[in-house]
Enzyme design. Structure first.
Site, short mmCIF file in Angstrom:
data_model
loop_
_atom_site.label_atom_id
_atom_site.label_comp_id
_atom_site.label_asym_id
_atom_site.label_seq_id
_atom_site.Cartn_x
_atom_site.Cartn_y
_atom_site.Cartn_z
N LYS A 10 0.94 -1.23 -0.14
CA LYS A 10 -0.01 0.02 0.01
C LYS A 10 0.86 1.14 0.06
O LYS A 10 2.01 1.27 0.41
CB LYS A 10 -0.85 0.15 1.16
CG LYS A 10 -1.75 -1.14 1.08
CD LYS A 10 -2.79 -1.21 2.46
CE LYS A 10 -3.92 -2.21 2.29
NZ LYS A 10 -5.08 -2.01 3.42
N TYR A 50 -12.68 -2.94 -3.34
CA TYR A 50 -13.11 -2.72 -2.07
C TYR A 50 -14.59 -2.47 -1.80
O TYR A 50 -15.39 -1.93 -1.22
CB TYR A 50 -12.46 -1.33 -1.34
CG TYR A 50 -11.02 -1.60 -1.02
CD1 TYR A 50 -10.77 -2.69 -0.16
CD2 TYR A 50 -10.20 -0.69 -1.26
CE1 TYR A 50 -9.48 -3.08 0.20
CE2 TYR A 50 -8.74 -0.91 -0.86
CZ TYR A 50 -8.48 -1.95 0.00
OH TYR A 50 -7.11 -2.31 0.34
N THR A 92 -6.47 -7.28 10.46
CA THR A 92 -6.62 -5.96 9.84
C THR A 92 -6.07 -4.87 10.46
O THR A 92 -5.27 -3.98 9.79
CB THR A 92 -8.09 -5.60 9.75
OG1 THR A 92 -8.80 -6.64 8.98
CG2 THR A 92 -8.41 -4.43 8.68
N ARG A 103 1.77 -6.83 9.68
CA ARG A 103 0.93 -5.55 10.14
C ARG A 103 1.09 -5.68 11.70
O ARG A 103 1.36 -4.33 12.32
CB ARG A 103 -0.48 -5.83 10.18
CG ARG A 103 -1.05 -5.47 8.74
CD ARG A 103 -2.35 -6.34 8.35
NE ARG A 103 -2.76 -5.77 7.19
CZ ARG A 103 -4.21 -6.18 6.40
NH1 ARG A 103 -4.96 -6.92 7.35
NH2 ARG A 103 -4.54 -5.89 5.47
N ASN A 113 -2.21 -0.18 6.93
CA ASN A 113 -1.84 -1.57 7.51
C ASN A 113 -0.84 -2.21 6.57
O ASN A 113 -0.95 -3.55 6.57
CB ASN A 113 -3.00 -2.28 8.00
CG ASN A 113 -3.90 -2.41 6.59
OD1 ASN A 113 -3.89 -1.98 5.73
ND2 ASN A 113 -5.08 -3.08 7.10
N HIS A 116 -2.20 -5.56 1.42
CA HIS A 116 -3.43 -5.99 1.15
C HIS A 116 -3.10 -7.36 0.79
O HIS A 116 -2.16 -7.85 -0.06
CB HIS A 116 -4.25 -5.52 0.04
CG HIS A 116 -5.38 -6.60 -0.47
ND1 HIS A 116 -6.67 -6.78 0.11
CD2 HIS A 116 -5.36 -7.58 -1.61
CE1 HIS A 116 -7.14 -7.71 -0.55
NE2 HIS A 116 -6.40 -8.15 -1.47
N GLU A 127 -8.72 -11.40 -7.95
CA GLU A 127 -8.01 -10.27 -7.50
C GLU A 127 -6.84 -10.31 -8.58
O GLU A 127 -6.21 -9.32 -9.15
CB GLU A 127 -7.62 -10.20 -6.13
CG GLU A 127 -8.68 -10.06 -5.10
CD GLU A 127 -8.42 -9.83 -3.68
OE1 GLU A 127 -7.30 -10.46 -3.35
OE2 GLU A 127 -9.38 -9.60 -2.94
P1 IDP Z 1 -8.10 -6.92 5.41
O1 IDP Z 1 -7.34 -6.18 4.33
O2 IDP Z 1 -7.60 -7.39 6.56
O3 IDP Z 1 -8.74 -8.03 4.46
P2 IDP Z 1 -10.86 -5.60 4.88
O4 IDP Z 1 -12.02 -5.83 6.02
O5 IDP Z 1 -11.19 -6.45 3.74
O6 IDP Z 1 -9.43 -5.91 5.81
O7 IDP Z 1 -10.56 -4.20 4.71
C1 IDP Z 1 -9.87 -3.49 3.66
C2 IDP Z 1 -8.97 -2.58 4.06
O8 IDP Z 1 -9.68 -1.53 4.43
C3 IDP Z 1 -8.21 -2.85 5.26
O9 IDP Z 1 -6.96 -3.48 5.07
C4 IDP Z 1 -7.85 -1.45 5.72
O10 IDP Z 1 -6.75 -0.65 5.08
C5 IDP Z 1 -9.48 -0.76 5.54
N1 IDP Z 1 -10.22 -0.88 6.82
C6 IDP Z 1 -10.97 -1.78 7.07
N2 IDP Z 1 -11.58 -1.65 8.24
C7 IDP Z 1 -11.35 -0.30 8.44
C8 IDP Z 1 -11.50 0.33 9.69
O11 IDP Z 1 -12.46 0.20 10.36
N3 IDP Z 1 -11.23 1.78 9.60
C9 IDP Z 1 -10.40 2.44 8.53
N4 IDP Z 1 -9.89 1.50 7.57
C10 IDP Z 1 -10.27 0.15 7.57
MG MG Z 2 -9.94 -7.99 2.73
#
Ligand code: IDP
Ligand code: MG
Length: 154
Positions: A10, A50, A92, A103, A113, A116, A127
């Site tokens: 990222k 997303y 996450t 992370r 974080n 991805h 993807e």
């Molecule tokens: P993941 O990356 O662990 O699979 P996802 O739920 O698919 O998590 O979310 C995608 C991305 O969206 C996360 O990696 C993070 O950058 C962002 N994200 C997810 N939840 C939050 C939140 O509660 N606040 C801010 N950003 C979030």
């Molecule tokens: Mg995800």
């Protein structure tokens, strides 16, 4: 099962100069690099990628953050690669991610974080097709293979 999975480094990772560290972790683990390029993510591709977060209040902010700089998209291959890479990634929110995960070691944020990583073999296939053309994924003979695995494993 031999699998390919998608990792995106990222913008926060490029900004913080952590690209080499993160790529190095996957190399050292014994994953095979099958594709890598730098791209600037468009709003169109971010809406797709997303889509599961479209209703969240942070959706626009997340998309903005993912387009601040280009990203590096990588394809890593290995036995059970999707699960292995997800477990190396950690949960996450970087503040909750276990030390030893990417992370957990490099992030203090729920959004910024570091990477991805695809969360299932089905999504990995979708993807990879989203970010790579077929001729950008390389299948080549990998000298490390017999050292990384026992010969009855592949
Ligand atoms: P993941 O990356 O662990 O699979 P996802 O739920 O698919 O998590 O979310 C995608 C991305 O969206 C996360 O990696 C993070 O950058 C962002 N994200 C997810 N939840 C939050 C939140 O509660 N606040 C801010 N950003 C979030
Ligand atoms: Mg995800």
């Amino acid at each position: 099962m031999m699998e390919k999975t998608l990792v995106i480094l990222k913008p926060c990772t490029l900004q913080r100069g952590l690209t080499g560290e993160v790529i190095s972790r996957f190399e050292k683990k014994g994953l095979k690099l099958c594709g890598m390029k730098m791209i600037w993510l468009t709003d169109e591709i971010l809406n797709e990628h997303y889509a599961h977060l479209a209703e969240k209040p942070f959706f626009q902010r997340l998309k903005n953050a993912m387009a601040i700089t280009p990203v590096i998209v990588c394809c890593w291959e290995g036995i059970d690669a999707v699960r292995v890479v997800r477990s190396m990634t950690g949960v996450t929110n970087g503040r909750n991610a276990a030390p030893g995960t990417i992370r957990g070691d490099y992030s203090m944020s729920g959004q910024e974080n570091i990477i991805h990583a695809s969360d299932s073999p089905e999504n990995a296939a979708i993807e990879l097709a989203r970010f790579f053309r077929e001729d950008e994924i390389f299948n080549y003979s990998w000298a490390q293979m017999p050292c990384v695995y026992a010969n009855d494993e592949f």
